[in-house]
Design a protein around this motif. Structure first.
Motif, mmCIF file in Angstrom:
data_model
loop_
_atom_site.group_PDB
_atom_site.id
_atom_site.type_symbol
_atom_site.label_atom_id
_atom_site.label_comp_id
_atom_site.label_asym_id
_atom_site.label_seq_id
_atom_site.Cartn_x
_atom_site.Cartn_y
_atom_site.Cartn_z
ATOM 1 N N VAL A 145 0.843 -1.196 0.000
ATOM 2 C CA VAL A 145 0.000 0.000 0.000
ATOM 3 C C VAL A 145 0.880 1.248 0.000
ATOM 4 N N LEU A 146 0.578 2.166 -0.896
ATOM 5 C CA LEU A 146 1.235 3.472 -0.918
ATOM 6 C C LEU A 146 0.238 4.494 -0.399
ATOM 7 N N LEU A 147 0.610 5.226 0.650
ATOM 8 C CA LEU A 147 -0.256 6.248 1.229
ATOM 9 C C LEU A 147 0.101 7.613 0.663
ATOM 10 N N ALA A 148 -0.920 8.399 0.335
ATOM 11 C CA ALA A 148 -0.682 9.741 -0.193
ATOM 12 C C ALA A 148 -1.672 10.710 0.443
ATOM 13 N N ASP A 149 -1.151 11.597 1.270
ATOM 14 C CA ASP A 149 -1.988 12.569 1.973
ATOM 15 C C ASP A 149 -1.093 13.714 2.419
ATOM 16 N N ALA A 150 -1.588 14.927 2.314
ATOM 17 C CA ALA A 150 -0.784 16.091 2.688
ATOM 18 C C ALA A 150 -0.637 16.236 4.200
ATOM 19 N N GLN A 151 -1.481 15.542 4.966
ATOM 20 C CA GLN A 151 -1.468 15.671 6.423
ATOM 21 C C GLN A 151 -0.600 14.572 7.050
ATOM 22 N N PRO A 152 0.525 14.935 7.674
ATOM 23 C CA PRO A 152 1.433 13.937 8.256
ATOM 24 C C PRO A 152 0.762 13.040 9.294
ATOM 25 N N GLY B 47 -1.334 7.765 11.144
ATOM 26 C CA GLY B 47 -2.395 6.936 11.702
ATOM 27 C C GLY B 47 -2.793 5.798 10.781
ATOM 28 N N VAL B 48 -2.942 6.093 9.494
ATOM 29 C CA VAL B 48 -3.328 5.047 8.539
ATOM 30 C C VAL B 48 -2.206 4.025 8.396
ATOM 31 N N ALA B 49 -0.959 4.491 8.394
ATOM 32 C CA ALA B 49 0.177 3.572 8.274
ATOM 33 C C ALA B 49 0.221 2.606 9.452
ATOM 34 N N ALA B 50 -0.031 3.118 10.653
ATOM 35 C CA ALA B 50 -0.030 2.258 11.837
ATOM 36 C C ALA B 50 -1.130 1.206 11.740
ATOM 37 N N LEU B 51 -2.291 1.612 11.252
ATOM 38 C CA LEU B 51 -3.414 0.682 11.100
ATOM 39 C C LEU B 51 -3.092 -0.399 10.073
ATOM 40 N N VAL B 52 -2.570 0.015 8.933
ATOM 41 C CA VAL B 52 -2.264 -0.939 7.858
ATOM 42 C C VAL B 52 -1.163 -1.905 8.278
ATOM 43 N N ASP B 53 -0.097 -1.376 8.867
ATOM 44 C CA ASP B 53 1.041 -2.226 9.228
ATOM 45 C C ASP B 53 0.724 -3.181 10.377
ATOM 46 N N ALA B 54 -0.382 -2.943 11.067
ATOM 47 C CA ALA B 54 -0.792 -3.857 12.138
ATOM 48 C C ALA B 54 -1.524 -5.081 11.587
ATOM 49 N N GLN B 55 -1.791 -5.071 10.274
ATOM 50 C CA GLN B 55 -2.494 -6.189 9.648
ATOM 51 C C GLN B 55 -1.484 -7.176 9.065
ATOM 52 N N ALA B 56 -1.840 -8.444 9.072
ATOM 53 C CA ALA B 56 -0.930 -9.469 8.561
ATOM 54 C C ALA B 56 -0.921 -9.547 7.039
ATOM 55 N N ASP B 57 -1.977 -9.034 6.401
ATOM 56 C CA ASP B 57 -2.107 -9.229 4.955
ATOM 57 C C ASP B 57 -1.810 -7.991 4.122
ATOM 58 N N MET B 58 -1.298 -6.932 4.744
ATOM 59 C CA MET B 58 -0.976 -5.714 3.997
ATOM 60 C C MET B 58 0.139 -4.957 4.696
ATOM 61 N N HIS B 59 0.848 -4.129 3.944
ATOM 62 C CA HIS B 59 1.896 -3.314 4.560
ATOM 63 C C HIS B 59 2.131 -2.066 3.721
ATOM 64 N N VAL B 60 2.581 -1.000 4.377
ATOM 65 C CA VAL B 60 2.854 0.271 3.711
ATOM 66 C C VAL B 60 4.277 0.259 3.167
ATOM 67 N N VAL B 61 4.415 0.549 1.875
ATOM 68 C CA VAL B 61 5.745 0.560 1.258
ATOM 69 C C VAL B 61 6.319 1.969 1.162
ATOM 70 N N ALA B 62 5.440 2.982 1.175
ATOM 71 C CA ALA B 62 5.924 4.358 1.069
ATOM 72 C C ALA B 62 4.789 5.319 1.397
ATOM 73 N N GLN B 63 5.178 6.573 1.688
ATOM 74 C CA GLN B 63 4.205 7.618 1.982
ATOM 75 C C GLN B 63 4.545 8.862 1.169
ATOM 76 N N ALA B 64 3.523 9.479 0.599
ATOM 77 C CA ALA B 64 3.716 10.681 -0.214
ATOM 78 C C ALA B 64 2.914 11.834 0.364
#
Length: 216
Positions: free
Chosen positions: A16-23, A28-45
């Motif tokens: 998952v690539l996250l893109a949002d102007a608000q850090p 928050g979304v990265a923490a939620l995604v990375d807590a799942q076993a079936d998905m992970h964040v590869v980068a943030q924009a």
């Protein structure tokens, strides 16, 4: 430690690539995604340029973005993300709740559309559904899309007149701008009122803003 051969049967987490102007939103979304076993964040924009560069580099399975990051041509940029050699599934997570915003995003290829105040479970479901090739919209979004599909659609000229009305211009000035008579402007205005369910210029502009047809 003995090697568990069952690990070979587990599918790799999708990226998952996250893109949002608000850090803080990204955090928050990265923490939620990375807590799942079936998905992970590869980068943030944090910008459109970063999104385009990181997507080309990482080729994520899913892009989760705030559609405001794609301004001033959100539909065009969303379609580019969704199609092409490095196509990704797209989940929109945004504050934009206008019927027209939702409709244009879906038409451009959004696989899921959620508001930023959605429960975490809905976002996770949207990500998983999009990755699996489906389309996901929670009830609040689906209701607004249905209202847009069943409501009156303004023509290109009616949209132009509406934008002039929103700018506070008189019928005479609008007529001069488009080379049409005052009577024709009045006819367009009446049709706009009817399609939007408005009874006044102010009401028409307010409804148009709420639906995402125009921005002030």
């Amino acid at each position: 430690m003995p090697y568990d051969h069952l690990d070979l049967l587990k599918p790799a987490p999708f990226s998952v690539l996250l893109a949002d102007a608000q850090p803080l939103m990204r955090l928050g979304v990265a923490a939620l995604v990375d807590a799942q076993a079936d998905m992970h964040v590869v980068a943030q924009a944090a910008s459109l340029n970063e999104l385009q560069a990181l997507r080309a580099h990482h080729r994520p399975d899913v892009v989760c973005l705030d559609i405001a990051l794609l301004d001033p041509r959100p539909a065009e940029h969303l379609a580019a993300l969704r199609h092409g050699e490095t196509a990704s599934r797209v989940v929109v997570l945004t504050q934009r709740a206008g019927e027209e915003d939702i409709y244009r995003a879906v038409c451009a290829g959004a696989d899921a559309y959620l508001f930023k105040d959605s429960p975490a479970e809905q976002l996770l479901q949207g990500l998983r559904t999009a990755h699996a090739g489906g389309r996901y919209m929670p009830p609040a979004v689906a209701a607004r899309l249905a209202a847009r599909l069943h409501g009156g659609v303004l023509s290109q000229r009616e949209m132009q007149v509406l934008e002039q009305v929103a700018a506070g211009h008189s019928n005479k000035r609008i007529g001069l701008a488009f080379g049409i008579s005052d009577g024709t402007v009045k006819s367009h205005t009446k049709r706009i009122f009817h399609k939007l369910g408005a009874t006044s210029r102010t009401g028409a502009v307010a409804i148009a803003v709420q639906r995402g047809l125009i921005a002030l």
